[in-house]
Design an enzyme around this catalytic site. Sequence first.
Site, PDB file in Angstrom:
ATOM      1  CD  GLU A   1      -0.362  71.978  40.248  1.00  0.00           C
ATOM      2  OE1 GLU A   1      -0.048  71.930  41.448  1.00  0.00           O
ATOM      3  OE2 GLU A   1       0.086  71.194  39.395  1.00  0.00           O
TER       4      GLU A   1
ATOM      5  CG  HIS B   1      -2.359  66.228  40.416  1.00  0.00           C
ATOM      6  ND1 HIS B   1      -1.400  66.611  41.334  1.00  0.00           N
ATOM      7  CD2 HIS B   1      -2.291  64.875  40.355  1.00  0.00           C
ATOM      8  CE1 HIS B   1      -0.779  65.540  41.787  1.00  0.00           C
ATOM      9  NE2 HIS B   1      -1.284  64.481  41.223  1.00  0.00           N
TER      10      HIS B   1
ATOM     11  CG  HIS C   1       8.333  54.985  30.620  1.00  0.00           C
ATOM     12  ND1 HIS C   1       8.537  53.659  30.304  1.00  0.00           N
ATOM     13  CD2 HIS C   1       9.519  55.419  31.125  1.00  0.00           C
ATOM     14  CE1 HIS C   1       9.767  53.310  30.607  1.00  0.00           C
ATOM     15  NE2 HIS C   1      10.384  54.353  31.121  1.00  0.00           N
TER      16      HIS C   1
END
Length: 339
Positions: free
Chosen positions: A70, A73, A295
């Site tokens: 986390e 990021h 994706h």
Amino acid sequence: MRRLIWLAFILACVVVPFGAYVRLSDAGLGCPDWPGCYGQISPHHAAESIQRQYAQSPDGPVSLGKAWKEMSHRYLAGALGALIVAVAWHAWRARRHRRAAGALLAVVAAQGLLGMWTVTLLLKPAIVTLHLLGGMSVLLLLAWLALSPRLRPVEAPAVLNWLARGLVLAVALQVALGGWVSTNYAALACQGFPACNGEWWPQMRFEHAFHLFRALGEAPDGSPLAVGNLVAVHWLHRLGAALVTVLCLATARAGWRLPALRGHLACLLALLGCQLALGVANVLLALPLPAAVSHNAGAAGLLLAASLLALRVRPARAAQARAVAGSLPSLSKNHREWV
């Protein structure tokens, strides 16, 4: 300035899928406060608090590994924000691309707020989906700044112009639907492909399925979402993929006669094929993390390719006007220019 733009664009290409990786690996609440981690600058400094929380709930969202995901990021997103501020400052000084730079700053500011609310409001689907769309918007704006000098406009029939713009809208809506599927954990609501749970038109419930302000996994009254709600969300995403496929094929067919667009259209079709394959793999293989993150990255690539195509295509009216003017040699120069 050009190097700054490219550096920011490359970093954005890392930050967007990495954010999906953090969420899909259940690390979105690895540090349940913002902007630090348990009030500290890094998980290393907050290790004691993290270990205490982990001891109380080993299966919960907090662990040292998730905290590092986390915060990594957040560090990358912070670096991207600083680069974008530098790009905007240079743009205003050079008096070039001021509108794009201003829009970029506005989106980044909104992204910061959404990033904070994503954590403090405990991953509400509406906030997380908007955060995803904001990340895609940053990527598109940076791509336009980086690639616009090299984008050669192509005069094309009006139908191709409309198809290209319709494709951008359809892909953007599909990205939003994909974010809604992911944040509601509806990716596996339909088992099997192409049928859903053995049915071509499965049992669905649309009530509460798209309520924007509910808590994660709950209807407005606090009750858990029914399986039919999750199936409805998933099935609409599949229908959206079919619509995007039809529009991509129609756009490629309409533009294939133009040699200047063939490479771009081939790239668009390749990205579409990869996206379809990854979507099917996510269903049949029970959402493996590499396929799910890929994706997300593929969605960004498809949206980017569609948007750049729409920017390149120009109506052929200018060419027609020049042809008409050239076919009237008896008129004066001023009349030909007017025509």
